[in-house]
Design a protein around this motif. Sequence first.
Motif, short mmCIF file in Angstrom:
data_model
loop_
_atom_site.label_atom_id
_atom_site.label_comp_id
_atom_site.label_asym_id
_atom_site.label_seq_id
_atom_site.Cartn_x
_atom_site.Cartn_y
_atom_site.Cartn_z
N ARG A 1 -4.57 -5.04 5.08
CA ARG A 1 -4.57 -3.91 6.01
C ARG A 1 -5.99 -3.55 6.46
O ARG A 1 -6.15 -2.72 7.33
CB ARG A 1 -3.87 -2.70 5.37
CG ARG A 1 -2.36 -2.80 5.45
CD ARG A 1 -1.67 -1.87 4.47
NE ARG A 1 -0.23 -1.84 4.67
CZ ARG A 1 0.62 -2.82 4.34
NH1 ARG A 1 0.16 -3.93 3.78
NH2 ARG A 1 1.92 -2.71 4.58
N THR B 1 -3.95 7.50 1.58
CA THR B 1 -3.55 7.01 2.89
C THR B 1 -4.73 6.32 3.57
O THR B 1 -5.88 6.72 3.41
CB THR B 1 -3.05 8.14 3.80
OG1 THR B 1 -4.06 9.16 3.90
CG2 THR B 1 -1.77 8.75 3.25
N GLU C 1 -1.41 5.51 7.00
CA GLU C 1 -0.34 4.87 6.23
C GLU C 1 -0.58 5.06 4.74
O GLU C 1 -1.69 4.84 4.25
CB GLU C 1 -0.28 3.38 6.55
CG GLU C 1 0.75 2.63 5.73
CD GLU C 1 0.68 1.12 5.91
OE1 GLU C 1 1.53 0.41 5.35
OE2 GLU C 1 -0.26 0.66 6.61
N ARG C 2 0.46 5.41 4.02
CA ARG C 2 0.33 5.56 2.58
C ARG C 2 0.20 4.18 1.93
O ARG C 2 1.00 3.28 2.18
CB ARG C 2 1.55 6.29 2.04
CG ARG C 2 1.42 6.64 0.57
CD ARG C 2 1.92 8.00 0.27
NE ARG C 2 1.87 8.24 -1.16
CZ ARG C 2 2.62 9.12 -1.79
NH1 ARG C 2 3.49 9.83 -1.09
NH2 ARG C 2 2.51 9.30 -3.08
N ILE C 3 -0.84 4.00 1.09
CA ILE C 3 -1.09 2.69 0.49
C ILE C 3 -1.01 2.70 -1.03
O ILE C 3 -1.02 1.62 -1.64
CB ILE C 3 -2.44 2.11 0.93
CG1 ILE C 3 -3.61 3.03 0.52
CG2 ILE C 3 -2.46 1.83 2.42
CD1 ILE C 3 -4.98 2.42 0.72
#
Length: 241
Positions: free
Chosen positions: A82, A65, A69-71
């Motif tokens: 991002r 993350t 946010e999970r990437i």
Amino acid sequence: MSRTEPVLRMRSVEVHFGLSHVLQGVDLEVKPGEVVGLFGRNGVGKTTIVKAISGWVAPSAGEITFRGERIDGLTSDQICRRGIGLVPEDRRVFPGLTVEENLRLGAMQVRGRAKGETNAKLAAIYARFPRLAERRRQFGTTLSGGEQQMLAIARVLMGAPKLLLIDEPLEGLAPVIVEEIFALMTELREQGIPLLLIEQNVKRALSICNRHYAIERGKVVHQGDSTNAEDRERLISRISV
């Protein structure tokens, strides 16, 4: 984002290359403003960790993350946009492009940036890297090794990263260039840009790190406070075995 909430978090991350189990349940965090060192002998998985974070290799298990946010599962381009910037060990200066063209490619990672803002960012980069300003019309691949390293770092900075991953920035460089690159990393730390740093010059790297991890055979085997003398000694003894 809270000052204590990690910018980056890896949880139980595994990576396989065919039958080779390269990363085996890696847990790792980088908090806002931190410089975190990643140390270990060659071939233990350090570079695979930063490639997994930046989307160059796909984890086979676990999660990553960034800013909540999970990437993991995103493409490298999506991750870069991002705000994660990677300076790879091989620098990846684009052949056939001038220094300035390489730098402008870095700026393309920021969507919606006005031309004037890009030009202002480029001027600031040239002020910080006068060697690059002098060679702006020269092909990037014709620069010396140290100058190419400067270009690789400067290109990532053109994208205004929120997290910087730097893999072996001092390797093979002349002492005077080592001092320049080290001074730059110190400046980035003072500016509050979080860094995850891989570097073989462990004692030198520890002088700017807040925390550190030691990697062996794809696993985290030690983590510690880089400002603590006992933790530093444990790290050095661990990776010297």
